[in-house]
Write an enzyme that holds these catalytic residues in place. Structure first.
Site, PDB file in Angstrom:
ATOM      1  N   LYS A   1       0.837  -1.200   0.000  1.00  0.00           N
ATOM      2  CA  LYS A   1       0.000   0.000   0.000  1.00  0.00           C
ATOM      3  C   LYS A   1       0.874   1.254   0.000  1.00  0.00           C
ATOM      4  O   LYS A   1       0.704   2.148  -0.805  1.00  0.00           O
ATOM      5  CB  LYS A   1      -0.902  -0.040   1.242  1.00  0.00           C
ATOM      6  CG  LYS A   1      -1.844   1.125   1.363  1.00  0.00           C
ATOM      7  CD  LYS A   1      -2.781   0.917   2.542  1.00  0.00           C
ATOM      8  CE  LYS A   1      -3.492   2.209   2.892  1.00  0.00           C
ATOM      9  NZ  LYS A   1      -4.396   2.080   4.026  1.00  0.00           N
TER      10      LYS A   1
ATOM     11  N   LYS B   1       9.405  -1.141  14.723  1.00  0.00           N
ATOM     12  CA  LYS B   1       9.966  -0.847  13.386  1.00  0.00           C
ATOM     13  C   LYS B   1      11.033   0.234  13.502  1.00  0.00           C
ATOM     14  O   LYS B   1      12.100   0.150  12.918  1.00  0.00           O
ATOM     15  CB  LYS B   1       8.864  -0.294  12.468  1.00  0.00           C
ATOM     16  CG  LYS B   1       8.063  -1.315  11.721  1.00  0.00           C
ATOM     17  CD  LYS B   1       7.314  -0.581  10.601  1.00  0.00           C
ATOM     18  CE  LYS B   1       5.928  -1.100  10.413  1.00  0.00           C
ATOM     19  NZ  LYS B   1       5.107  -0.292   9.525  1.00  0.00           N
TER      20      LYS B   1
ATOM     21  N   GLY C   1      -4.857  -2.001   5.166  1.00  0.00           N
ATOM     22  CA  GLY C   1      -4.066  -3.151   4.709  1.00  0.00           C
ATOM     23  C   GLY C   1      -4.739  -4.480   4.981  1.00  0.00           C
ATOM     24  O   GLY C   1      -4.901  -5.317   4.094  1.00  0.00           O
TER      25      GLY C   1
END
Ligand code: G6Q
Length: 546
Positions: free
Chosen positions: A206, A511, A266
């Site tokens: 995406k 992340k 998503g």
């Protein structure tokens, strides 16, 4: 609303719970011979029997009252009318528009989203058919028969689960592959088995900025270019994304890009261009049937009164366990090998959507939200974790999903499978008392000492909830209904818990930290401050990798 500031419906449920909590389902079944029928709902080819759950009419009434108090009906309308219900990201949530087969306009910021959705579907149709028919070939003119989806999370789990679920419908000469994880294994294991001349890579992202996907895509691109040269890329790479700029930067021609939009989350995106590999594998018509199944569930969710609304009923039963019984677990067991990846898919759908601790009013919740979800394919899991479900100290509500008819009716395989799924639901609910166990042991001729020693070990407390979902077959339409049912259940629970089911800030922190640690593993940064455990692990790994 809940917790400290309990609402009227909430307090009512607490008082209902006090009186009801010790009620045994087997007594409810004994009192009401029609319980199974009364608490089942049918939609097309799907039957949902929720009767083997801990409730009576009084409980249900209080639960529906809670749904009304929370304005669930209005919130459902908000989703279908394109309101920006993903408030923290200021986005509409329109996976329902992707399968809006009625094609009624849905407006976001005053513009109907349907024309662009229809245009992308049309483009997907043309492309998937061209690949299947060998009209769109590889650079050397060979048919593309190895289709590799490179994506992760929502850009992987949905297409992967659906492709596996619909494997029976795959074109005979097409093979689907999925590369998601960042370790080299995913890439290596796939690339070792395929031929560049017959391979189509689908880069599904995406944002087109996800490190795993872009790293894997670059590796695959290099592998292809090494074999066939730079010019081959246009015939072997397509992109599914909302980010045209990044797609171009990566070196994929925008003509080979299939678009979707920020109103598609998503984990809700397999109905969009992200479903390309599904369309290629099973054919666009079957992909469309999947959309139609989901659309049937959408209409049901949007139009049916709460009392007969399948996703709403399932949501409320989940709330009942989670917030009143204090049961924060949910198990999903599809009895069909084709659905083996459904639990993994639902893990993301449910836990990423409702694993939240802050309300839409910007306050910390003081009540439980999304449960821990796990599962696996039956009957396999009967031989593993079902022990705990039957005799453990944790009560785990379970969804048992089964098709009445198998695509592979061989001998009595399917009857054995069906007998098992029904037996599990009954056994979990009824259990077996110590007295019944003793009787059984006696009938088997066991001596009294043995009976006394074994009767506790061999008895079952029962009163363990299950919901049985029977589909006619695992076909595209049924799969569409099933997945949409869970999507709407999750949204309904999010509404009641007053949380945003459509953001996922919880995946960010790790992340970011990974980007800080990476240079330390690459030897370009040293002595970065961490806790002593992390520092120690970094130096151990660096030492061992030397
Ligand atoms: C899903 C999440 C997440 C996302 C992946 C991949 O709802 O947002 O799982 O799908 O992180 O993101 P991209 O598609 O942007 O690569």
């Amino acid at each position: 609303m809940f917790g400290k500031n309990k609402s009227k419906a909430w307090r009512q449920l607490e008082s209902v719970y006090k009186h009801f909590r010790k009620t045994e389902m087997k007594d409810l079944f004994a009192q009401d011979k029609l319980r199974g029928e009364r608490y089942s709902e049918q939609l097309d080819t799907m039957l949902v029997d929720y009767s083997k759950n801990r409730f009576d009419d009084n409980v249900l009434k209080a639960l529906f009252e809670l749904a009304r108090e929370r304005g669930l009906k209005e919130k459902i309308d908000d989703m279908f009318s394109g309101k920006k219900i993903n408030a923290t990201e200021n986005r509409a949530v329109l996976h329902i528009a992707l399968r809006n087969r009625g094609n009624t306009p849905i407006y976001v910021d005053g513009r109907d989203v349907m024309p662009k959705i229809n245009a992308t579907l049309e483009k997907m149709k043309d492309f998937s058919e061209a690949v299947r028919l060998g009209r769109f070939t590889g650079y050397t003119g060979k048919k593309l028969t190895n289709i590799v989806n490179i994506g992760i999370g929502g850009s992987d789990l949905g297409p992967f689960m659906a492709c596996e679920a619909l494997r029976y419908y795959w074109a005979k000469d097409i093979k689907c592959w999925f590369i998601s994880n960042i370790d080299g294994t995913g890439c290596a294991e796939v690339l070792n088995k395929i031929d560049p001349e017959t391979t189509l890579f689908i880069v599904a992202s995406k944002t087109f900025t996800t490190i795993e996907t872009l790293t894997n895509a670059r590796t695959c691109r290099k592998w292809l270019v090494d074999a066939l040269g730079e010019h081959a890329v246009a015939k072997h790479f397509i992109a599914l994304s909302t980010n045209k700029e990044e797609v171009e930067k990566f070196g994929i021609n925008p003509d080979n890009m299939f678009e979707f939009w920020d109103f598609v989350g998503g984990r809700y995106s397999m109905w969009s261009a992200i479903g390309m590999i599904i369309a290629i594998a099973v054919g666009y018509k079957n992909f469309e049937r999947m959309l139609e199944g989901a659309y049937a569930m959408d209409r049901h969710f949007a139009e049916t009164e709460l009392e007969h609304n399948i996703p709403v009923i399932l949501a409320l039963i989940g709330i009942w366990y989670n917030n009143f019984y204090g049961i924060h677990r949910h198990c999903v067991v599809p009895y069909d090998q084709y659905l083996q990846y459904l639990p993994a898919y639902l893990q993301q759908l449910d836990m990423e959507s409702n694993g939240k601790s802050v309300t839409l009013d910007n306050k910390y919740v003081d009540y439980a939200t999304g449960p821990v979800l796990f599962g696996g394919a039956g009957t396999n899991v009967q031989h593993s974790f079902f022990q705990l479900l039957h005799q453990g100290t944790e009560v785990v509500p379970i969804d048992l999903i089964v098709p009445a008819i198998s695509h592979n009716e061989i001998g009595s395989h399917q009857q054995i499978l069906l007998a098992n799924v029904l037996a599990q639901g009954e056994a979990l609910m009824r259990g077996k008392t110590e007295a019944e166990t003793a009787e059984e042991l006696e009938a088997a001729g066991k001596p009294q000492t043995e009976i006394n020693r074994m009767k506790k070990f061999k008895s079952f407390s029962g009163n363990r909830p299950s919901t049985t979902i029977v589909l006619k077959k695992i076909d595209p339409y049924g799969l569409g209904m099933l997945v949409a049912m869970y999507e709407h259940k999750i949204y309904s629970q999010g509404v009641i818990w007053n949380i945003n089911s459509f953001d996922q800030f919880g995946v960010e922190l790790g992340k970011k930290l990974a980007l800080k640690i990476l240079p330390e593993l690459q030897g370009t940064a040293h002595n970065v401050e961490h806790d002593s455990s992390t520092s120690n692990l970094i130096s151990y790994i660096n030492k061992i990798r030397k």
